[in-house]
Design an enzyme around this catalytic site. Structure first.
Site, PDB file in Angstrom:
ATOM      1  N   THR A   1       3.575   1.001   2.395  1.00 32.26           N
ATOM      2  CA  THR A   1       2.709   0.992   3.571  1.00 32.26           C
ATOM      3  C   THR A   1       2.127  -0.387   3.862  1.00 32.26           C
ATOM      4  O   THR A   1       1.473  -0.563   4.882  1.00 32.26           O
ATOM      5  CB  THR A   1       1.540   1.974   3.384  1.00 32.26           C
ATOM      6  OG1 THR A   1       0.774   1.572   2.246  1.00 32.26           O
ATOM      7  CG2 THR A   1       2.042   3.396   3.191  1.00 32.26           C
ATOM      8  N   LYS A   2       2.325  -1.340   2.939  1.00 33.10           N
ATOM      9  CA  LYS A   2       1.786  -2.682   3.164  1.00 33.10           C
ATOM     10  C   LYS A   2       2.753  -3.727   2.613  1.00 33.10           C
ATOM     11  O   LYS A   2       3.695  -3.405   1.887  1.00 33.10           O
ATOM     12  CB  LYS A   2       0.404  -2.836   2.551  1.00 33.10           C
ATOM     13  CG  LYS A   2       0.321  -2.593   1.063  1.00 33.10           C
ATOM     14  CD  LYS A   2      -1.130  -2.662   0.617  1.00 33.10           C
ATOM     15  CE  LYS A   2      -1.292  -2.281  -0.841  1.00 33.10           C
ATOM     16  NZ  LYS A   2      -2.679  -2.313  -1.247  1.00 33.10           N
TER      17      LYS A   2
ATOM     18  N   HIS B   1       5.227   9.124  17.039  1.00 32.88           N
ATOM     19  CA  HIS B   1       4.334   9.887  17.913  1.00 32.88           C
ATOM     20  C   HIS B   1       2.965   9.226  17.967  1.00 32.88           C
ATOM     21  O   HIS B   1       2.585   8.461  17.078  1.00 32.88           O
ATOM     22  CB  HIS B   1       4.180  11.327  17.405  1.00 32.88           C
ATOM     23  CG  HIS B   1       5.447  12.101  17.427  1.00 32.88           C
ATOM     24  ND1 HIS B   1       5.980  12.627  18.574  1.00 32.88           N
ATOM     25  CD2 HIS B   1       6.315  12.414  16.438  1.00 32.88           C
ATOM     26  CE1 HIS B   1       7.111  13.245  18.295  1.00 32.88           C
ATOM     27  NE2 HIS B   1       7.350  13.123  16.996  1.00 32.88           N
TER      28      HIS B   1
ATOM     29  N   LYS C   1       4.272  -5.193 -11.574  1.00 37.17           N
ATOM     30  CA  LYS C   1       4.269  -6.457 -12.310  1.00 37.17           C
ATOM     31  C   LYS C   1       5.022  -7.533 -11.541  1.00 37.17           C
ATOM     32  O   LYS C   1       5.794  -7.252 -10.630  1.00 37.17           O
ATOM     33  CB  LYS C   1       4.879  -6.287 -13.704  1.00 37.17           C
ATOM     34  CG  LYS C   1       6.382  -6.010 -13.707  1.00 37.17           C
ATOM     35  CD  LYS C   1       6.894  -5.887 -15.145  1.00 37.17           C
ATOM     36  CE  LYS C   1       8.396  -5.789 -15.173  1.00 37.17           C
ATOM     37  NZ  LYS C   1       8.937  -5.823 -16.516  1.00 37.17           N
TER      38      LYS C   1
END
Length: 184
Positions: free
Chosen positions: A160-161, A105, A178
């Site tokens: 998210t990255k 959306h 790690k």
């Protein structure tokens, strides 16, 4: 209905696979979906009783693509491609993993009130998952993410990255835990 028929009727290009249960598959006429050999899929509790049972979902929108490499295993997984999702070889997606290359959306509240504006303003970015990646159960991979070869995502993480190769990440949002030996 058998999984072979579901894949064939959705114009999925596929090779040898194993499945427990039948997935939900929807590939738009101008979308493309390919699955290489030795694909394994568990749908619902019958194949992998992990809780939160559902059939696997492979959804490819108009003009979008989904490419799944060799020796990939998934359980109760939802993969939704509105742009492009690429999954490498020897990847394991734990139960209930969701991979989305879209926001679905618009971020603008006024645009969301109009269906055509809402759809036109959503943001789509490709997702790429490298070779030998393991994504733990109930994790979510969001649009624009690239996960490097041999990396591990801990259970219930929200990615998210980008994740470099040979690293372990976990959490919401996922954070570096790690380095991992490429030989592990």
């Amino acid at each position: 209905m058998s999984t072979w028929i579901v894949l064939f009727c959705n114009n999925v290009q596929f090779q040898r696979f194993q499945t427990t249960g039948v997935p939900y598959v929807s590939v738009a006429k101008s979308g493309s979906c390919s699955i290489e050999s030795n694909f394994r899929m568990n749908n619902g509790n019958l194949g992998n009783p992990i809780g939160r049972p559902q059939r696997c979902i492979l959804f490819v929108d108009r003009g979008a693509s989904l490419s799944i490499g060799k020796n990939v295993g998934i359980s109760s997984t939802a993969i939704v491609a509105h742009h492009q999702i690429t999954i490498g070889n020897n990847v394991k997606l734990g139960g209930g993993v969701c991979i989305y290359d879209t926001d679905f959306h618009s971020l603008d509240p006024k645009s969301r009130q109009n269906a055509s504006e809402d759809s036109a303003q959503k943001i789509n970015k490709p997702v790429s998952i490298g070779n030998n990646v393991f994504i733990g159960a109930h994790s979510t991979i969001l649009k624009g993410v690239s996960i490097g070869d041999n990396s591990i995502i801990g259970a219930c993480s929200v990615v998210t990255k980008n994740i470099p190769e040979n690293e372990i990440w976990a959490g919401n949002p996922a954070k570096f835990i790690k380095k991992q030996s490429a030989d592990a």
